[in-house]
Design an enzyme around this catalytic site. Structure first.
Site, short mmCIF file in Angstrom:
data_model
loop_
_atom_site.label_atom_id
_atom_site.label_comp_id
_atom_site.label_asym_id
_atom_site.label_seq_id
_atom_site.Cartn_x
_atom_site.Cartn_y
_atom_site.Cartn_z
N ASN A 44 -13.29 -0.30 4.95
CA ASN A 44 -12.20 0.62 5.30
C ASN A 44 -12.16 0.88 6.80
OD1 ASN A 44 -11.53 0.86 2.60
ND2 ASN A 44 -12.38 2.90 2.35
N ARG A 417 -0.32 -7.27 5.03
CA ARG A 417 -1.39 -7.39 6.01
C ARG A 417 -2.73 -7.77 5.37
NH1 ARG A 417 -0.79 -2.80 8.94
NH2 ARG A 417 0.40 -3.79 10.58
N HIS A 447 7.50 -4.13 -1.05
CA HIS A 447 6.29 -3.57 -1.65
C HIS A 447 6.52 -3.19 -3.11
CE1 HIS A 447 3.02 -0.40 -2.00
NE2 HIS A 447 2.36 -1.42 -1.49
N TYR A 481 -8.59 -0.91 -9.98
CA TYR A 481 -7.59 0.07 -9.55
C TYR A 481 -6.95 0.71 -10.77
CZ TYR A 481 -7.49 -2.17 -4.87
OH TYR A 481 -7.81 -2.67 -3.64
N ARG A 577 -4.99 10.85 -3.03
CA ARG A 577 -6.27 10.15 -2.88
C ARG A 577 -6.73 10.10 -1.42
NH1 ARG A 577 -5.73 4.03 -3.41
NH2 ARG A 577 -5.69 4.12 -1.14
#
Length: 717
Positions: A44, A417, A447, A481, A577
């Site tokens: 991250n 990306r 998206h 996920y 989140r």
């Protein structure tokens, strides 16, 4: 806008990464799971520097003094980011060295650092290094006045600061390794050696104890790399990695060869502006020389007390044979069985199918596209692909459908990306099979997650089937996920999904959709209108209610609408989140707003929006977060859940997040996140654990109900 009205976006993101770190620090989690969280923190952080910090540094270079919504200048943001990153990094490495490595070693999994190599281990590594690694390595001078060789982006290197053992006479200027006696200014010579990225990082060392001993390839190269420099003394040695600006935009005018334009972006990313160097501790001369040749400031240097680049420790966290050091395995519920007599199309016609991954299997999505490829009555398939797996069964099915002559249209987003190269590869293979591939939309990222199948039914009619999702068409991430999606033949949804694809793939003018909301055209306006409508409905006797779950909330206009609703007495429950710029609990501004974040075993990825609407409740799923990039610079969809039973399930799932007292943290007005313990006498409640049990119980009850129904056979009239 005043600083107490909004939190800074970048610092809020760092607090999210700190919540991920807390899962790694939590001793109640198994050690390899803790290691996995520490690895995620590093991954991250790399992306954060390549994108967000790169943007701040670009502002500083351009002397852009504009302040963010929290009131901070770019320089103030950079200083605050640097301080918080160092704090997170210190606690991360202390946990790794003092808790996780010892815990793994006690279970027979030993990461052996150079200072702990035994004499026999060192001798074995020296022989192995000379035979397998030394011939592969290439030393490169970094300070010969002819420019710094490329360090790439996120590639690991060993750096050596060298001086001759003694002056030489009667020999050529260059030593055996091609090094001149000293740098042009008389300083010691600086040389780097790339750590081969195509070799395994973890090197198994033979052990008679039956325990697994692993050395790190980079530390082996660093420790034994002096063999590359005969006639030179190593003054200092260290490992380093450079993160570079990855926020490079593609030339949107290159419609004639957009794939080539994207490939240029990928190449340029390896040599763009450096934004951070990470390296080990204790080499001050080498540290300063690296910083100077790379053109970095002191603020850009991050020293680590332990192995650099913990991203690849995910390989160790998933190593086979150590399941006892992980969470107990959980198999997703397989709720549907499909056959020739009971195809997925038959099931969808009977009623909408709601899917909650990873608690339910992703297989119905795979079956939907597989059946579309193999069913001779299917005429066309239209699909968006943003991120998918390296060996995607969905892409294989689409390729097969195109090869069979079906009309296959795929919107492949090349600007996703860090997945650009993979998407270029998929797009090429689909085109070769005969699919129509559309490479995104100029100046916008696609998206949205949608798939539309057109099928000729037995009676000759044409019927459309749609799948809409909050998450990507990725079978790998569907195990990690948490996402929601559904299949439907709802006529209105299917018709508008058809219009959506026509707008993306053709020259159709943007049409106003009534059931779906599409960014960047109507979605943000609809969200703000629904928030304001809730405020209009609200009264002291019957206050309004908004519940929303998303990954990030950083759109100031949406946050301002929530503030307006709070001042009108609307109760607002937000599950965010990651980033949240909204400040809850401020008197006269946000007193009725509660913000919680659930960070646990699975990455929370679904977006759910609920509005009480004066009793005429509305519930939506979406691919979009409440962020400017989603609402203004991406093609996104928000869609209702039309089936009443499915809508009740989604609402129950949403409410579950606000009941969590195990993995939930509550955001305070100060910006601090605090774990929410159970009320006195209340049992701890974990939303993610409850979802597992709920899905198993639901399918068990449905199976038992089916068994109680007798199918009576009769002769056809």
């Amino acid at each position: 806008m005043s600083q107490d009205r909004f939190f800074n976006r970048e610092l809020s993101w760092l607090e999210f990464n700190n919540r991920v770190l807390e899962e790694g620090l939590d001793p109640s989690n198994p050690p390899l799971e803790r290691l996995k969280f520490l690895s995620i923190v590093s991954s991250n952080m790399d992306e954060f520097f390549m994108v967000r910090v790169a943007g701040i540094k670009a502002q500083i270079r351009d002397r852009d003094e504009s302040r963010d919504p929290s009131g901070l200048s770019p320089e103030e943001q950079m200083a605050a980011v640097s301080a918080r990153v160092r704090d997170i990094q210190t606690r991360q490495y202390r946990c790794l060295q003092e808790e996780i490595f010892p815990a793994l070693a006690s279970e027979g999994l030993c990461v052996v650092r150079p200072m702990d190599w035994t004499g026999s281990e060192l001798r074995w590594l020296e022989a192995w290094f000379a035979r397998n690694i030394l011939p592969v390595l290439t030393p490169l001078r970094m300070d010969d006045g002819e420019g710094v060789p490329s360090t790439g982006n996120l590639r690991m290197h060993a750096a050596f600061l060298l001086e001759p053992l003694e002056p030489r006479t009667g020999t050529s200027q260059d030593g055996p390794s091609g090094l001149s006696e000293a740098a042009p200014d008389g300083a010691p010579r600086l040389v780097m050696v790339n750590v081969p990225p195509n070799l395994d990082r973890f090197v198994p060392i033979p052990s008679e104890s039956g325990r697994t001993h692993l050395a790190l390839l980079d530390e082996v190269i660093l420790t034994l790399g002096h063999a590359l420099f005969p006639g030179y003394r190593v003054l200092e040695r260290n490992l380093f990695k450079v993160a570079r600006d990855a926020a490079i935009g593609v030339d949107e005018g290159r419609d004639d060869d957009f794939v080539a334009a994207m490939e240029e972006v990928l190449a340029n990313r390896q040599n763009s502006w450096p934004v951070r160097i990470t390296l080990g501790m204790g080499t001050p001369l080498l540290r300063d020389r690296l910083r100077e040749v790379l053109g970095l400031s002191e603020e850009d240097v991050y020293e680590l007390e332990g192995p650099i680049d913990l991203r690849s420790f995910m390989e160790l966290a998933t190593m086979k044979g150590f399941d006892r050091l992980r969470f107990p395995a959980r198999k997703p519920v397989e709720g549907y069985e499909f056959s020739e007599d009971n195809s997925i199309f038959d099931q969808i016609r009977k009623g909408d199918i709601l899917l909650h991954v990873p608690y339910e299997s992703f297989s119905p999505v795979e079956e939907f596209v597989r059946a579309a490829a193999d069913d001779p009555t299917v005429l066309a398939v239209k699909m968006t692909l943003y991120r998918t797996s390296g060996d995607s069964p969905l892409v294989r099915s689409l390729t097969r459908a195109a090869a069979k002559g079906k009309q296959v249209t795929v919107m492949v987003e090349l600007k996703a990306r860090f997945d650009e190269a993979k998407n270029i590869e998929w797009a090429s293979s689909l085109e070769q099979a005969g699919a129509v591939v559309v490479y995104g939309v100029a100046r916008l990222k696609v998206h949205a997650k949608a798939c539309l199948v057109v099928r000729r039914e037995e009676d000759g009619s044409i019927l459309r089937y749609v799948h809409l999702s909050t998450g990507n068409y990725n079978d790998k991430t569907a195990r990690l996920y948490s996402d929601l999606s559904f299949f439907s033949v709802n006529e209105t949804l299917c018709r508008e999904a058809g219009l959506f694809f026509n707008m993306l793939t053709g020259l159709s003018a943007v049409e106003e959709l009534r059931t779906l909301a599409m960014a960047p055209f109507s979605l943000k306006r609809r969200i703000i209108a629904m928030i304001d409508r809730e405020a209009d409905w609200s009264s002291p006797e019957s206050p309004g209610l908004i519940m929303a779950k998303m990954n990030s909330l950083c759109d100031p206009e949406v946050a301002a609408a929530l503030y307006r609703a709070s001042r009108r007495g609307v109760r607002i429950l937000l599950n965010v989140r990651g980033i949240c710029i909204l400040v809850p609990g401020v008197e006269g501004l946000s007193e009725s707003i509660t913000v919680v974040s659930v960070v646990g075993r699975f990455l929370e990825h679904s977006r759910i929006f609920y509005f009480r609407n004066g009793g005429a409740e509305e519930l939506y799923l979406s691919s979009a977060d409440w962020m400017p990039r989603n609402l203004e610079r991406r093609i996104e969809l928000m869609f209702p859940v039309p089936d009443p039973a499915a809508r009740d399930r989604v609402l129950s799932i949403l409410q579950g997040y606000f009941r969590d007292t195990v993995k939930a943290r509550v955001l305070h007005t100060s910006g601090a996140w605090e774990r929410r313990p159970p009320e006195p006498g209340q049992e701890p409640f974990s939303a993610q654990e409850w979802f597992w049990e709920s899905e198993r119980n639901r399918f068990r009850e449905e199976s038992e109900a089916e068994e109680r129904v007798l199918t009576v056979r009769r002769r056809a009239p």
